[in-house]
Design a protein around this motif. Structure first.
Motif, PDB file in Angstrom:
ATOM      1  N   GLN A 162       0.819  -1.210   0.000  1.00  0.00           N
ATOM      2  CA  GLN A 162       0.000   0.000   0.000  1.00  0.00           C
ATOM      3  C   GLN A 162       0.856   1.263   0.000  1.00  0.00           C
ATOM      4  OE1 GLN A 162      -3.125  -1.788   0.640  1.00  0.00           O
ATOM      5  NE2 GLN A 162      -3.670  -0.239  -0.887  1.00  0.00           N
ATOM      6  N   LYS A 163       1.805   1.269   0.947  1.00  0.00           N
ATOM      7  CA  LYS A 163       2.632   2.466   1.102  1.00  0.00           C
ATOM      8  C   LYS A 163       3.810   2.487   0.138  1.00  0.00           C
ATOM      9  CE  LYS A 163       1.858   3.159   6.070  1.00  0.00           C
ATOM     10  NZ  LYS A 163       2.262   2.452   7.305  1.00  0.00           N
ATOM     11  N   GLU A 188      11.033   3.825   0.870  1.00  0.00           N
ATOM     12  CA  GLU A 188      10.096   3.850  -0.228  1.00  0.00           C
ATOM     13  C   GLU A 188      10.869   3.372  -1.440  1.00  0.00           C
ATOM     14  OE1 GLU A 188       7.414   7.481   0.517  1.00  0.00           O
ATOM     15  OE2 GLU A 188       7.868   7.535  -1.642  1.00  0.00           O
ATOM     16  N   GLY A 189      10.501   2.211  -1.963  1.00  0.00           N
ATOM     17  CA  GLY A 189      11.300   1.647  -3.048  1.00  0.00           C
ATOM     18  C   GLY A 189      10.423   0.871  -4.001  1.00  0.00           C
ATOM     19  N   ASN A 190      10.650   1.055  -5.287  1.00  0.00           N
ATOM     20  CA  ASN A 190       9.832   0.393  -6.296  1.00  0.00           C
ATOM     21  C   ASN A 190      10.596  -0.796  -6.880  1.00  0.00           C
ATOM     22  OD1 ASN A 190       8.346  -0.373  -8.518  1.00  0.00           O
ATOM     23  ND2 ASN A 190       7.785   1.730  -9.062  1.00  0.00           N
ATOM     24  N   TRP A 191      10.355  -1.966  -6.303  1.00  0.00           N
ATOM     25  CA  TRP A 191      11.096  -3.154  -6.723  1.00  0.00           C
ATOM     26  C   TRP A 191      10.836  -3.537  -8.188  1.00  0.00           C
ATOM     27  CZ3 TRP A 191      15.076  -6.096  -6.665  1.00  0.00           C
ATOM     28  CH2 TRP A 191      15.021  -7.399  -7.180  1.00  0.00           C
ATOM     29  N   PRO A 192       9.537  -3.631  -8.618  1.00  0.00           N
ATOM     30  CA  PRO A 192       9.322  -4.029 -10.014  1.00  0.00           C
ATOM     31  C   PRO A 192      10.061  -3.110 -11.002  1.00  0.00           C
ATOM     32  CG  PRO A 192       7.258  -4.078  -8.820  1.00  0.00           C
ATOM     33  CD  PRO A 192       8.267  -3.476  -7.885  1.00  0.00           C
ATOM     34  N   ALA A 193      10.095  -1.808 -10.719  1.00  0.00           N
ATOM     35  CA  ALA A 193      10.730  -0.879 -11.650  1.00  0.00           C
ATOM     36  C   ALA A 193      12.253  -0.922 -11.556  1.00  0.00           C
ATOM     37  CB  ALA A 193      10.233   0.550 -11.398  1.00  0.00           C
TER      38      ALA A 193
END
Ligand code: ADP
Ligand code: MG
Length: 466
Positions: free
Chosen positions: A65-66, A176-181
Motif C-alpha cells: 500500500q505504502k 520507499e522503493g519500487n522493486w518491479p521498476a
C-alpha cells in the motif's frame, strides 16, 4: 565554498537539495542506489583487505500500500568497531582523511544518504550488526540521524558474545522503493559487478528474482596501498583544510609531510621557484597566498610523477574469467595498460573485448563501463568510452556489424573524472582518451588474430570435407 559551509545547513535541508545528485531521484532509482551503496561498502570492506567477498542481499516488499521495501545486505568484511558505528551511520561529513587510495566509496557519504532517504520516507531507523576481526563481541544498533544537529540518535544498542568469531557487517533499511521498476537495473548491476569481481560470491533473494553469482576464482587483485596526494592534484579547499590541521609548521615541513613525491630538495626548489620563503609558518599565510601556493603547485613541472601504488586494477586474467563466466563469451581478450596520470592523479586503463558465444549480434559493440570496479549503468551516451568505441575503425580488425561483440572498459584512479555530478559517465580527459584508444587497439589486434585463425581452420575443414 569550503566543506564548512555545509555544516551551517541543517542536514535535512542539505539532503533535500542533494538527493538527486546522490542518485535518490525516485523510489526505483533509490532502491537501486541503496543496494549499490551497501554492496560497494561490502566489497571495499573485503577485497581491499585480502578477504574473498561473500555478499548476501535480500530485498523484501514490506507494505505494498505504502510502497515500502526493505534491503538487507550482509558481508564477511573487516567490520566496523562498535563505538564507531553510530558516527559511520549517523553523522554526515564524519570522516576527514587525506590519505588516498583507490576505493569504491569516495566522499564518505554513501551510508548517510541511505539512512537519510530511509528515514525521510519511512521514519524507521537503520539496523546494523557488526563485528571486527578477532573481536569477542558483536554489536547491534538501531540508529537514526538527528537532522537538526547532524548527530546519531541511538534507539537501541546491544552486545553479544562473538562465539563463532564472525566478522562482517549486516545492514537493514526500510525505504520507499519500487522493486518491479528497479529489478532489471539491480540484476544488471550485480551481474556486471560479478564480471569485474569474479572472486566475489554474490547472492540476491527477492520476491521474484533469485541470483546466485558464484565465485569463479579465489585470486584477488593485489590490494591498493594508501598514500598521500600529489601536489598537482589538490584544490584550494583541501589545502586550506590541511593547513588548518597542520601544527604551526614551516611551509617546507608542510610540503614534505603532506604530499607524495616531495622530498626536502624538491620542496625547496619548488618554493624558491614559486617565490615563497620555506621558513614561513603555515599559520601566517593569507588567503590570497594560499590560492597562489595552490596555483603554483599545479603549474610546477619539477614534481615526480604521481605513484600508481594507490591503484588496484583487476588484471587481464580476472577480467577474462569474469567476462567468460557472466557474458558466456566464446573468447575474451583483455589488457591492463601501464599507469599514467592527469592533473596529478594517477590512473590505469583496462580494456577487454568479448566475442561470440551467448553475446547476441549487435549493430554497434555492447559497452560495459567501469570506474574503480563500479559498473556505470546510466548516461552511456555522455561517456568518453562510448565515443571512442563508436569512432573505432572496426573494419581494420576484421569485424563487420552486426557482430557478437562486447567491449569492457575499466578506469581506475584516485580521482575519477566524472562528466556529471551523477557519477555515471567518464569525462573527456585527453590523457585517458589516449589510453583507452591504445588499449582498444591492443585487444582488437588479438581478436583479429583469433578470428583469422578461426577462418583458416574453417577453410581447411571445408577443403577437407569437400
Ligand atoms: P564511503 O564508502 O565513501 O567511505 P560510506 O558512508 O558509504 O562512505 O561509509 C563510510 C565508512 O564506513 C567507510 O569508509 C567504511 O570505513 C565504513 N563502512 C561502511 N560500510 C562498511 C562495511 N560493510 N564494512 C566495514 N566498514 C564499512
Ligand atoms: Mg560507501
Amino acid at each position: 565554498s569550503s566543506i564548512y559551509s555545509y555544516e551551517a545547513l541543517p542536514v535535512a535541508e542539505w539532503f533535500r537539495r542533494n538527493r538527486e545528485l546522490a542518485g535518490f531521484h525516485n523510489p526505483a532509482r533509490a532502491l537501486y542506489q541503496t543496494i549499490r551503496e551497501l554492496v560497494e561498502n561490502s566489497l571495499d570492506a573485503t577485497e581491499t583487505y585480502g578477504i574473498l567477498p561473500n555478499i548476501y542481499i535480500r530485498v523484501s516488499i514490506e507494505d505494498e500500500q505504502k510502497g515500502w521495501a526493505s534491503v538487507y545486505v550482509e558481508d564477511n568484511g573487516i567490520g566496523i568497531p562498535g563505538n564507531e558505528i553510530p558516527n559511520v551511520f549517523g553523522r554526515v561529513f564524519y570522516s576527514s582523511k587525506y590519505k588516498i587510495k583507490q576505493h569504491r566509496g569516495v566522499f564518505g557519504l554513501g551510508l548517510k544518504m541511505v539512512v537519510l532517504y530511509s528515514q525521510s520516507t519511512t521514519n524507521k531507523p537503520v539496523y546494523v550488526r557488526s563485528s571486527t576481526i578477532k573481536s569477542d563481541k558483536i554489536y547491534e544498533y538501531q540508529i537514526m540521524i538527528d537532522t537538526n544537529n547532524n548527530s546519531p540518535i541511538i534507539l537501541d544498542r546491544r552486545e553479544y558474545p562473538n562465539k563463532y568469531k564472525w566478522h562482517g557487517t549486516a545492514v537493514k533499511v526500510y525505504l520507499e522503493g519500487n522493486w518491479p521498476a528497479a529489478k532489471k537495473r539491480i540484476e544488471d548491476y550485480l551481474k556486471r559487478t560479478a564480471i569485474i569481481a569474479p572472486y566475489a560470491e554474490i547472492i540476491l533473494k527477492s520476491p521474484d528474482l533469485e541470483l546466485w553469482l558464484k565465485r569463479r576464482t579465489t585470486k584477488l587483485p593485489p590490494p591498493p596501498k594508501e598514500g598521500l596526494p600529489h601536489p598537482k592534484s589538490v584544490d584550494v579547499d583541501t589545502v586550506k583544510q590541511m593547513l588548518l590541521e597542520s601544527r604551526n609548521m614551516s611551509l617546507l615541513e608542510f610540503l614534505t609531510e603532506n604530499f607524495d613525491a616531495v622530498g626536502e630538495g624538491t620542496a625547496k626548489a619548488f618554493l624558491e621557484w614559486a617565490g615563497f620563503n620555506p621558513n614561513t609558518k603555515t599559520t601566517a599565510l593569507t588567503p590570497e597566498e594560499i590560492v597562489r601556493l595552490v596555483e603554483k603547485m599545479k603549474q610546477y613541472e619539477g614534481w615526480r610523477r604521481p605513484r600508481a601504488d594507490w591503484l588496484s586494477p583487476v588484471g587481464s586474467e580476472l577480467l577474462e574469467i569474469g567476462a567468460k563466466a557472466i557474458l558466456g563469451a566464446e573468447a575474451v581478450f583483455a589488457v591492463t595498460r601501464k599507469p599514467e596520470s592527469y592533473s596529478g592523479h594517477p590512473f590505469i586503463v583496462e580494456v577487454a573485448v568479448a566475442w561470440g558465444g551467448q553475446i547476441p549480434p549487435v549493430d554497434k559493440p555492447l559497452l560495459l563501463r567501469y570506474a574503480n570496479k563500479i559498473p556505470l549503468l546510466y548516461d552511456e551516451g555522455a561517456d568518453v568510452a562510448r565515443k571512442i568505441v563508436d569512432e573505432f575503425n572496426w573494419q581494420n580488425y576484421k569485424i563487420k556489424f552486426p557482430a557478437p561483440l562486447a567491449v569492457i572498459t575499466h578506469i581506475c584512479s584516485t580521482k575519477i573524472p566524472y562528466a556529471s555530478a551523477g557519477k555515471e559517465a567518464i569525462a573527456e580527459v585527453p590523457e585517458i582518451e589516449k589510453e583507452i584508444r591504445l588499449a582498444l587497439r591492443d585487444v582488437a589486434k588479438k581478436l583479429r588474430l583469433y578470428l583469422s585463425r578461426k577462418e583458416k581452420e574453417m577453410e581447411l575443414l571445408n577443403k577437407y570435407i569437400s
